[in-house]
Structure formats: structure tokens, C-alpha cells
Enzyme design. Structure first.
Site, short mmCIF file in Angstrom:
data_model
loop_
_atom_site.label_atom_id
_atom_site.label_comp_id
_atom_site.label_asym_id
_atom_site.label_seq_id
_atom_site.Cartn_x
_atom_site.Cartn_y
_atom_site.Cartn_z
N ASP A 267 0.88 -1.18 0.00
CA ASP A 267 0.00 0.00 0.00
C ASP A 267 0.91 1.23 0.00
O ASP A 267 1.69 1.42 0.95
CB ASP A 267 -0.89 -0.03 1.26
CG ASP A 267 -1.88 1.14 1.28
OD1 ASP A 267 -1.58 2.19 0.69
OD2 ASP A 267 -2.93 0.99 1.92
N VAL A 268 0.84 2.04 -1.03
CA VAL A 268 1.78 3.17 -1.13
C VAL A 268 1.58 4.21 -0.03
O VAL A 268 2.45 5.05 0.19
CB VAL A 268 1.74 3.88 -2.52
CG1 VAL A 268 2.23 2.98 -3.62
CG2 VAL A 268 0.35 4.43 -2.82
N ALA B 138 -0.53 4.78 -9.32
CA ALA B 138 -1.65 4.51 -8.41
C ALA B 138 -2.42 5.80 -8.16
O ALA B 138 -1.83 6.86 -7.95
CB ALA B 138 -1.13 3.95 -7.08
N LEU C 248 -17.30 20.47 -2.79
CA LEU C 248 -16.53 20.83 -1.60
C LEU C 248 -17.38 20.86 -0.33
O LEU C 248 -16.99 20.34 0.72
CB LEU C 248 -15.86 22.20 -1.83
CG LEU C 248 -14.97 22.73 -0.72
CD1 LEU C 248 -13.85 21.76 -0.38
CD2 LEU C 248 -14.37 24.09 -1.15
N TYR D 101 -9.21 15.68 -5.84
CA TYR D 101 -8.48 14.99 -6.91
C TYR D 101 -7.67 15.99 -7.74
O TYR D 101 -6.48 15.78 -8.00
CB TYR D 101 -9.50 14.26 -7.78
CG TYR D 101 -8.92 13.44 -8.92
CD1 TYR D 101 -8.34 12.20 -8.68
CD2 TYR D 101 -8.97 13.89 -10.24
CE1 TYR D 101 -7.84 11.42 -9.72
CE2 TYR D 101 -8.47 13.14 -11.28
CZ TYR D 101 -7.91 11.90 -11.02
OH TYR D 101 -7.40 11.14 -12.05
N LYS E 19 -3.64 16.23 -8.26
CA LYS E 19 -3.03 16.06 -9.60
C LYS E 19 -2.27 17.32 -10.02
O LYS E 19 -1.27 17.25 -10.75
CB LYS E 19 -4.11 15.70 -10.62
CG LYS E 19 -4.76 14.33 -10.37
CD LYS E 19 -3.76 13.20 -10.45
CE LYS E 19 -4.39 11.83 -10.37
NZ LYS E 19 -3.43 10.72 -10.44
P1 NAD Z 1 -7.84 2.27 -11.74
O1 NAD Z 1 -8.72 2.59 -10.59
O2 NAD Z 1 -8.32 1.30 -12.76
O3 NAD Z 1 -6.41 1.79 -11.22
C1 NAD Z 1 -5.75 2.42 -10.14
C2 NAD Z 1 -4.85 1.40 -9.47
O4 NAD Z 1 -4.20 2.02 -8.36
C3 NAD Z 1 -5.63 0.19 -8.93
O5 NAD Z 1 -5.03 -1.00 -9.34
C4 NAD Z 1 -5.55 0.39 -7.43
O6 NAD Z 1 -5.60 -0.84 -6.70
C5 NAD Z 1 -4.21 1.10 -7.29
N1 NAD Z 1 -4.11 1.76 -5.99
C6 NAD Z 1 -5.03 2.55 -5.40
N2 NAD Z 1 -4.62 2.89 -4.16
C7 NAD Z 1 -3.42 2.31 -3.98
C8 NAD Z 1 -2.51 2.27 -2.88
N3 NAD Z 1 -2.77 2.91 -1.75
N4 NAD Z 1 -1.36 1.58 -3.01
C9 NAD Z 1 -1.08 0.92 -4.17
N5 NAD Z 1 -1.92 0.90 -5.23
C10 NAD Z 1 -3.08 1.59 -5.13
O7 NAD Z 1 -7.48 3.68 -12.40
P2 NAD Z 1 -6.93 4.05 -13.88
O8 NAD Z 1 -8.06 4.63 -14.63
O9 NAD Z 1 -6.15 2.95 -14.45
O10 NAD Z 1 -5.98 5.30 -13.49
C11 NAD Z 1 -4.58 5.17 -13.30
C12 NAD Z 1 -4.01 6.54 -13.02
O11 NAD Z 1 -4.35 7.43 -14.09
C13 NAD Z 1 -4.56 7.19 -11.75
O12 NAD Z 1 -3.55 7.92 -11.12
C14 NAD Z 1 -5.62 8.13 -12.28
O13 NAD Z 1 -5.87 9.20 -11.41
C15 NAD Z 1 -4.98 8.59 -13.57
N6 NAD Z 1 -5.95 9.09 -14.56
C16 NAD Z 1 -6.86 8.27 -15.14
C17 NAD Z 1 -7.74 8.79 -16.07
C18 NAD Z 1 -8.77 7.94 -16.78
O14 NAD Z 1 -9.50 8.47 -17.62
N7 NAD Z 1 -8.87 6.64 -16.50
C19 NAD Z 1 -7.69 10.15 -16.40
C20 NAD Z 1 -6.75 10.95 -15.79
C21 NAD Z 1 -5.87 10.41 -14.88
#
Ligand code: NAD
Length: 452
Positions: A264-265, A292, A300, A358, A362
Site C-alpha cells: 500500500d503506497v 496509483a 466541496l 483529486y 493532480k
Molecule cells: P484504476 O482505478 O483502474 O487503477 C488504479 C490502481 O491504483 C488500482 O489498481 C488500485 O488498486 C491502485 N491503488 C489505489 N490505491 C493504492 C494504494 N494505496 N497503493 C497501491 N496501489 C493503489 O485507475 P486508472 O483509470 O487505471 O488510473 C490510473 C491513473 O491514471 C490514476 O492515477 C488516475 O488518477 C490517472 N488518470 C486516469 C484517467 C482515466 O481516464 N482513467 C484520467 C486521468 C488520470
């Protein structure tokens, strides 16, 4: 990989109705396949008088085996150009922007589907005077608008090449010209550092051969595809995710012949555990991808402290802590020439209702990237971020239908991106060839209208 609307409007009655109503008909985008050439067709190369990157650029294009035509010689060949490339570094005042128009105006409509329009300029702050700075800054407005006009999956890119970085272009040119940048458009990339002496990989198909990468949040979604893409490029990938995702994580690690680390990060000792693991098992690490991330959306006034804390802890504080642990000491775990890639979001650039937590996390990542990049440059380490737009994953599948459909269409390519689009951008930053690219935030969003 097309979505339902895209399939419906591709042919037959659906295509007819879409045409009649003036609705978008999203082009199926070409994606990279191993062994595929960088450009699918001829490259038309032009430039303003006195440009300083045209020659090195021509050498890169020749090295790629591209068919290059210069200044009008393409006429009569019959082939539509796969790319129009213009060196605008010689433009020193607004009047001379006319040279850009003169070159691209007669050619832009002949660009092949999924083509590329690439303009190269000088970072305005490095320009010789006010007039030159204004003209060079004008290139950004031009490229962003061109990206919005291009049709059939074509994209536009502006590369700002610093003085002294002319020989460091190859990895960026490869990225923007190829299908690897399918879902990137209207963006500016800065190539400003000198190329490291051993910059270019021996094999551009496997630039990460012999290197070790770690990807957080690798059990699914974007992270899983990033892990697979870095493995394709030759890296041993340490796939990291929370213990609850253990089974899926081991599956991803197996598919990319890497290893799994359940962690867990946000744990208090996560930095020490990760650093210890990488040092003991691999002697260090070369590429760190902070992927992650979580969302806990609420406006808010309705957002309790728990939602705020959960998002901040995973998305930003853990990135700070892990990075610090990997950079700590006289012999840091992150080796010289290492790469750090953060996963921001266009929400962090544009803001988004219901996402103060969020978007703050970011945007904070962007601050981290920009502040850290110059501090680690002396060791040849680069720090960059990708900022995805609407990417088709479980995270976006959970978005209510109307918002989801709006998110998909409100960009120049009128479709959502695929996880591989983000992964290719990460791989570009991770490449040893990208040593001159640092402190950058690259939007992978099909030129989303949000924050554009
Ligand atoms: P997702 O939810 O499918 O995957 C996120 C992963 O992070 C999961 O496997 C989860 O278990 C892991 N994770 C969460 N908390 C954690 C922790 N405490 N320790 C270790 N691992 C942890 O999300 P995604 O859509 O694949 O997104 C991946 C990244 O891209 C994220 O940072 C998200 O914010 C960013 N992002 C996604 C999108 C999109 O459209 N999907 C857009 C912008 C940014």
C-alpha cells in the site's frame, strides 16, 4: 477497441445519419505495433530561412528510413504525406510567420488519415528579442488551432527545441511522428537539455533492455498496460499494488515476465519497503512510474475530511514520500540516468466540479515535477508527468452515462483514449533517448476542450 457510437457511425445507415446531421464520426486511430515503421508514408519537410533544426531533423528522418520530400518535390508523387513537418526556428518576427502559412496552406488538406502536422520552434524565453519571442509564441496558438481543424485521426504537435538541443531530437520525433502518439494532439513538448552522450538506445524497439522499472497501481487499468508496455520495451517490471489486488497483480506480473510487490503506497514504511526491495532484488531501479490513484468525488461543501485525506494520501503524498526514499543517500536507489514519471490528469490542469481533492492532488504532482526536475538533472535523472484525459478504464466506466459520453466526445478526436495511449507516453519519457526532456507535463487527451 472502438466504442459503440464509433462502431455505429463507421459505416452503413449510421454513417449516413451522422453525415446528414453533421455529427462527429470518430476515426479508428492507428496504434503502434512492434516492427511497424515510425511513419506510415512520406514525410514532407519544409522550413523558414535560417532554421537551425532542419538539418539534424533531416538526419533523424533519413535514419528512420523515411521517404522525405523537401519544398514541393512531393508534387506528382501521388502519395499523400503521412506527416507535414516545418522548421519554424528561423522565424524572427510576426511578418515571417507567413512562411509557415505558405508552406502548410497548400499541403494540409492532402495529409493522410492519422497523419501528423509537426512544427518545430524555439522556446520563446530563448528567443533573441521581443519580436522573435512573440513570433515563436505564436506557433503555439497555430498548432493548437490546427489540431482542432485536422480530421480523420490526424494530430498536431509543437516541439520547442532549445539552443544546444538540436542533436537531442530523435526520441521526441519518433514519438510524435509514430502511432505511439495516437491520442496526443495540440500539445507542446520542450526538448531543452543536451542529449546525454550515450543517449540513443542501441535498439529503439527495446530501449529499456537491461533496465528495471517499477509501476504503482499496476494490477489493472492504465497501470497494467504501462507495465506491459515497459516490458515490451525490454524492462524487468516490478508491478506494485495493494494486497487486496494480489491475484490480479500476479497475473499482470506473469504476463510481462516481471515480478509482483504487494504494498500500500500510503503505508508509513512504504518508501523504506520499496527502496529495500529494489536494492536487494535488483541493485536499484531505473524507471519509476507513479500511477496509483483514486477518486472520491463530492462537491466541496459535501466532501468530508476522509475523502479529502484518502485522495491526497494516495495521489500526492505517497508520490512525494516514495520519490524521496528512492533519491535518498549518497548512492540513491534510483540510478543515475533514471526516470520518474508521474500520472497527473487534465482535472489537475482544468479543474473539475466535484473534484477539488483529486484536482488539487493532480495539480500538486505538476508542481512536484517542475520543482524536482532541475534538482536531479545533474545525475541525468528526468522527471515528467503524463496528464490523461478521458481514458477507457474501470475508473471512467464508473462515471454516469451522460458525463461519460460527453467526456468521450469533447476532444478533437471525438473519442476516448485507450490505456495504451498513456502507456506509450510514459514509455517515451522512460526511454534513455529522452534525456533532454524533463519537467514536462504531456496531456494525453485527444486535445480535450477542458483546460485547453
Ligand atoms: P484504476 O482505478 O483502474 O487503477 C488504479 C490502481 O491504483 C488500482 O489498481 C488500485 O488498486 C491502485 N491503488 C489505489 N490505491 C493504492 C494504494 N494505496 N497503493 C497501491 N496501489 C493503489 O485507475 P486508472 O483509470 O487505471 O488510473 C490510473 C491513473 O491514471 C490514476 O492515477 C488516475 O488518477 C490517472 N488518470 C486516469 C484517467 C482515466 O481516464 N482513467 C484520467 C486521468 C488520470
Amino acid at each position: 477497441m472502438a466504442d459503440r457510437y464509433q462502431r455505429l457511425t463507421a459505416r452503413g445507415p449510421g454513417a449516413f445519419v451522422a453525415r446528414q446531421l453533421g455529427l462527429p464520426r470518430p476515426e479508428p486511430l492507428e496504434r503502434h505495433r512492434p516492427g511497424r515503421p515510425v511513419t506510415a508514408g512520406p514525410v514532407a519537410l519544409g522550413g523558414a530561412e535560417g532554421g537551425r533544426v532542419r538539418k539534424p531533423l533531416r538526419a533523424v528522418l533519413d535514419g528512420l528510413g523515411a521517404t522525405v520530400t523537401e519544398d514541393g518535390t512531393e508534387e506528382g508523387t501521388g502519395d499523400r504525406p503521412a506527416a507535414l513537418v516545418f522548421d519554424a526556428t528561423g522565424i524572427t518576427d510576426s511578418g515571417r510567420l507567413r512562411e509557415l502559412h505558405a508552406y502548410l496552406h497548400p499541403r494540409v488538406r492532402s495529409l493522410a488519415p492519422c497523419g501528423r502536422l509537426v512544427v518545430l520552434g524555439t522556446p520563446p524565453e530563448q528567443a533573441g528579442g521581443v519580436a522573435e519571442a512573440a513570433a515563436q509564441r505564436a506557433l503555439e496558438g497555430f498548432t493548437r488551432s490546427a489540431g482542432k481543424e485536422l480530421r480523420r485521426g490526424s494530430t498536431a504537435h509543437l516541439l520547442l527545441v532549445g539552443h544546444g538541443a538540436e542533436q537531442a531530437l530523435e526520441s521526441t520525433v519518433r514519438f510524435v511522428l509514430s502511432a505511439r502518439s495516437a491520442y496526443v494532439s495540440g500539445q507542446t513538448l520542450r526538448v531543452t537539455g543536451p542529449a546525454a552522450p550515450d543517449a540513443g538506445p542501441a535498439d529503439w524497439e527495446r530501449p529499456l533492455d537491461g533496465r528495471v522499472a517499477v509501476v504503482t497501481g499496476a494490477s489493472r487499468g492504465i497501470g497494467a498496460v504501462v507495465a506491459q508496455t515497459l516490458a515490451r520495451d525490454g524492462a524487468h517490471v516490478v508491478c506494485l499494488d495493494v494486497p487486496q489486488q494480489g491475484a490480479a497483480l500476479r497475473g499482470v506480473a506473469q504476463r510481462c515476465a516481471g515480478s509482483a510487490l504487494e504494498l500500500d503506497v500510503t503505508a508509513a514504511d512504504a518508501g523504506a519497503v520499496l527502496a529495500g526491495h529494489l536494492r536487494e532484488r535488483h541493485g536499484g531501479v531505473d524507471v519509476v512510474v507513479h500511477n496509483a490513484g483514486v477518486t472520491r468525488d463530492k462537491t466541496l461543501g459535501r466532501m468530508d475530511a476522509g475523502r479529502w485525506d484518502a485522495v491526497m494520501a494516495v495521489n500526492l503524498t505517497s508520490v512525494e514520500r516514495l520519490t524521496e526514499a528512492l533519491l535518498d543517500g549518497d548512492e540513491p536507489v534510483l540510478r543515475g540516468g533514471g526516470r520518474v514519471v508521474c500520472t497527473s490528469s487534465i482535472s489537475g490542469i482544468a479543474g473539475n466540479a466535484g473534484q477539488t481533492n483529486y484536482a488539487a492532488s493532480k495539480a500538486g504532482l505538476i508542481g512536484l515535477v517542475q520543482a524536482l526536475a532541475p534538482r536531479v538533472a545533474a545525475r541525468g535523472v528526468t522527471v515528467n508527468a503524463v496528464a490523461p484525459g478521458f481514458i477507457e478504464t474501470q475508473m471512467t466506466a464508473a462515471v454516469p452515462l451522460f458525463l461519460r459520453e460527453a467526456g468521450r466526445r469533447m476532444n478533437s478526436l471525438a473519442q476516448g483514449g485507450q490505456p495504451v495511449d498513456v502507456a506509450e507516453a510514459v514509455a517515451y519519457f522512460a526511454s534513455p533517448g529522452s534525456s533532454a526532456v524533463s519537467g514536462q507535463v504531456l496531456r494525453v487527451c485527444g486535445q480535450s476542450l477542458l483546460g485547453a
